[in-house]
Design a protein around this motif. Structure first.
Motif, PDB file in Angstrom:
ATOM      1  N   THR A 233      11.738  16.351  64.165  1.00 11.59           N
ATOM      2  CA  THR A 233      13.061  16.362  64.969  1.00 11.59           C
ATOM      3  C   THR A 233      13.856  17.541  64.625  1.00 11.59           C
ATOM      4  OG1 THR A 233      13.051  14.185  64.137  1.00 11.59           O
ATOM      5  CG2 THR A 233      15.160  15.069  64.908  1.00 11.59           C
ATOM      6  N   SER A 234      13.685  18.170  63.602  1.00 16.91           N
ATOM      7  CA  SER A 234      14.518  19.473  63.321  1.00 16.91           C
ATOM      8  C   SER A 234      14.102  20.388  64.145  1.00 16.91           C
ATOM      9  CB  SER A 234      14.512  20.001  61.644  1.00 16.91           C
ATOM     10  OG  SER A 234      13.088  20.184  61.150  1.00 16.91           O
TER      11      SER A 234
ATOM     12  N   GLU B  27      16.128  21.113  67.335  1.00 19.40           N
ATOM     13  CA  GLU B  27      17.572  21.173  67.157  1.00 19.40           C
ATOM     14  C   GLU B  27      17.963  22.556  67.299  1.00 19.40           C
ATOM     15  OE1 GLU B  27      18.382  19.890  62.990  1.00 19.40           O
ATOM     16  OE2 GLU B  27      18.174  17.866  63.485  1.00 19.40           O
TER      17      GLU B  27
END
Length: 738
Positions: free
Chosen positions: A696-697, A700
């Motif tokens: 997920t990161s 970002e």
């Protein structure tokens, strides 16, 4: 040394072009005759030719006196002699009539300063003439003089610099040919080609104008060529002959004899007025020097410090071109001309590396002038892919110009549907065997050839011409079902008597009728056939097996720039030009063909990179074998040889086209492999461990964009990022999912 004050003042008076053209005509006559006493008629003839040329070319020019004529084309020599009385009177302090006006000469005050003052005077007159015409509002579309001066001044320094992608190469290969092509007296039959060397700087760079009806190479036949002296002291405009083929066929002694005999015949048959007809052409002290002396029919020397005006240069070229075209016309009428295509095949077998770049520049210009824009490097990548293996796949969403690229690329090379060298075959979803492509025998035993077989047959009969087959939307049906025979036959390529041959795609024993056996029996895939497939990446199509992917470079079309608009002025670029198959034909089939002292370092370097990648791919059983290793090495070697892309750009394309298409799945191992490959694309600082459990990161903010921007292989990094995102969102990923 300075010009006489009276000349500088006189040139500033009204209608000064008459006086400067007169001075130029006198100096040109003196340079030809080396006699201080100049025949008035010779000077008047040069004066008239200058104005007639400018007028005939549509340039703004001083008109003749109204009491004589309204146009220069209707003026005669007697009228010009009368006209010249005025500028001669204006120049009376430096120009003198002799022998009751039969001769002109410069005053003793000019001759006493030495010949150098004449050169200075001519340079001054040429600069003033160019400035004068600009003030008249007729700026030349290009300056041949400026280009020649630039070459003569910068070539010595260029030879100390990197050869690949140098601006002088582009000037010779592209800019000058395009500019000369715009001249009104250059016919459609003229091919213009320049060279500064073959991987290294040439001793004598050249720019040739060849009538393709009698020659398509500087290795044979007759043509016009600008030749630059090795020390850049001068450039010669010459009527010349190709030396290479006569010497190869006859040996040096007999080859020289043949060339000298042809020189004598041409000098006797044609009037090369204003050009020297001797062996006093001095370009280099090396072996080439003798070659040029025996092959040159006529020449005119332009000293580096005294290059004439554009008008004079172009008038000289037009005069020589007129003689050349008269020779060509006579040759076509009286001689048995060999088939140009046959000669193209045999003579241009050794196409130099510089010619490759020139062909690609012309192809790119042709595509651009058709109103199509493709990303930088795409044409070079497409060429290298075809050169590596004659089977390429273009993949991407619908409407991105995949089929158009193939058509325009082929068209620029003279391969069109009209002449049978380009064939578009739409693939049908119901194809399940090779019969639609190769053919079948009907109930009577008569063989009904498929479209591919028809192309293979024609191509085998015209080995010098490239033939393109475009399989449009080839994955609408399962490629392995209808195309497997072709793929298998391609793998049987081998060298036979200097040509590439394959096993038969049709065996005589499989054909019933004698006529079919005679026509199609043992037909194979010729070396001049290139297969390009287009595929759309969506849910309606079938995936590719590794058998297909191993044998093709897959070029992806997913970057779409809708704000690319066509230029307002199109249609003025280069015309399609028949290009020899040697331009595309592979030089290597096995690694042993390429492995040598000049190539082994690059081959070992690429192999080491692939071994590192294989260490990553082994986890998912997607590692590559010898076929892909060889293909990658061939691609990289061609790129290095032709100087098309940087090494990192080229390897980025290969990683994207040969490695990533093999990866698909939903497992944790797929994620780990993609992350490891991302590290290979970026650098060792990329922390794979951070994203193994949760990616997920990674998506970002601008983190992913920052990674791609600093990547060594940005195209591959961008594709890997897309595949990782798909895996994160859908739980499954593939190269083929856009």
């Amino acid at each position: 040394m300075s010009l006489p004050v009276e000349l500088s003042n006189i040139f500033r008076s009204k209608q000064k072009s008459y006086k400067m053209v007169l001075v130029n005509s006198m100096i040109d006559t003196w340079r030809e005759t080396h006699d201080q006493m100049l025949k008035f008629d010779d000077v008047a003839r040069r004066f008239l030719t200058y104005y007639q040329y400018r007028e005939g070319s549509g340039n703004v020019v001083d008109s003749p006196p109204s009491y004589l004529s309204t146009r220069w084309e209707s003026m005669n020599l007697s009228q010009v002699r009368s006209l010249l009385d005025t500028p001669i009177e204006a120049l009376r302090s430096v120009v003198v009539k002799q022998a009751d006006g039969a001769f002109l000469t410069f005053a003793d005050s000019v001759w006493s300063q030495g010949e150098a003052v004449l050169f200075e005077l001519q340079d001054y007159a040429n600069r003033e003439l160019d400035l004068y015409h600009r003030h008249l509002g007729q700026e030349p579309s290009f300056s041949l003089r400026e280009s020649l001066v630039h070459i003569l001044q910068t070539y010595p320094q260029a030879k100390t610099e990197t050869f690949a992608n140098h601006e002088l190469g582009a000037l010779f290969r592209k800019k000058l040919p395009e500019q000369l092509r715009s001249l009104p007296f250059i016919s459609e039959h003229i091919r213009i080609q320049g060279s500064v060397g073959q991987g290294n700087w040439a001793t004598v760079p050249w720019l040739a104008l060849m009538d393709t009806r009698i020659t398509k190479s500087t290795q044979y036949g007759e043509y016009i060529v600008y030749l630059f002296a090795e020390d850049m002291s001068a450039v010669y405009l010459t009527f010349n002959q190709g030396v290479t083929k006569p010497i190869q066929e006859r040996g040096r002694k007999e080859g020289y004899k043949f060339l000298q005999q042809k020189v004598a015949e041409l000098r006797e048959s044609f009037d090369f007025q204003g050009f020297s007809k001797d062996e006093n052409i001095h370009l280099t002290e090396a072996g080439l020097g003798r070659n040029y002396q025996v092959s040159t029919v006529a020449h005119k020397r332009y000293d580096a410090s005294h290059i004439p005006s554009d008008d004079q240069l172009i008038a000289d070229l037009e005069q020589l071109m007129t003689t050349y075209q008269a020779y060509v016309d006579r040759k076509l009428q009286t001689d048995q001309i060999e088939d140009p295509e046959y000669r193209l095949e045999t003579v241009e077998e050794n196409m130099d590396d510089e010619a490759v770049r020139g062909h690609l520049d012309r192809i790119q210009s042709y595509i651009h002038n058709k109103g199509f824009a493709y990303p930088p490097g795409l044409i070079e990548n497409f060429y290298l892919s075809l050169k590596t293996k004659p089977f390429v796949i273009l993949a991407g969403v619908s409407g991105t110009g995949k089929t158009k690229l193939i058509k325009l690329f082929a068209e620029a090379m003279g391969a069109t549907s009209e002449n049978g060298q380009f064939t578009l075959i739409p693939v049908r979803p119901d194809w399940s065997d090779p019969s639609d492509l190769i053919g079948y025998s009907d109930l009577s035993g008569k063989f009904r050839p498929g479209r591919v077989t028809e192309v293979l047959l024609e191509a085998s009969q015209n080995p010098s011409k490239p033939y393109f087959i475009c399989l449009d939307e080839m994955n609408l049906a399962r490629v392995e079902h209808y195309f497997s025979d072709m793929l298998s036959i391609l793998e049987t390529q081998e060298w036979r008597d200097g040509s590439i041959a394959t096993s038969p795609i049709l065996h005589s024993s499989s054909l019933v009728q004698d006529e079919d056996q005679e026509i199609y029996g043992n037909l194979s895939i010729p070396e001049n056939v290139y297969l390009v497939g287009t595929v759309n990446m969506d849910e309606t199509t079938h995936p590719f097996s590794k058998k297909v992917l191993d044998r093709a470079n897959t070029i992806e079309f997913n970057d779409i720039f809708l704000d690319k608009f066509p230029d307002l002025e199109l249609g003025t670029g280069p015309r399609p030009e028949a290009t020899p198959n040697r331009f595309l034909r592979s030089d290597y089939l096995q690694l042993v063909d390429a492995y040598g002292a000049d190539s082994k370092d690059l081959i070992r370097s690429m192999t080491e990179k692939l071994m590192n990648i294989n260490g990553i791919l082994e986890e998912i059983h997607a590692h590559v074998g010898f076929r892909i290793r060889d293909a990658v090495c061939f691609y990289m070697l061609y790129n290095q040889r032709f100087g098309l892309l940087t090494e990192d750009e080229a390897f980025d394309h290969q990683l994207l086209q040969k490695i990533l298409p093999r990866i698909q799945g939903s497992s944790v191992s797929i994620r780990r492999v993609l992350l490891d490959l991302m590290r290979e694309c970026v650098d060792s600082s990329f922390a794979v461990n951070e994203y193994e459990e949760d990616m997920t990161s990674l998506f970002e903010g601008d983190k992913l964009k920052s990674l791609i921007d600093r990547a060594k292989y940005p195209r591959s990094a961008k594709k890997i990022a897309s595949m990782l995102r798909r895996l994160e969102e859908d739980g499954f990923t593939s190269y083929w999912l856009s």
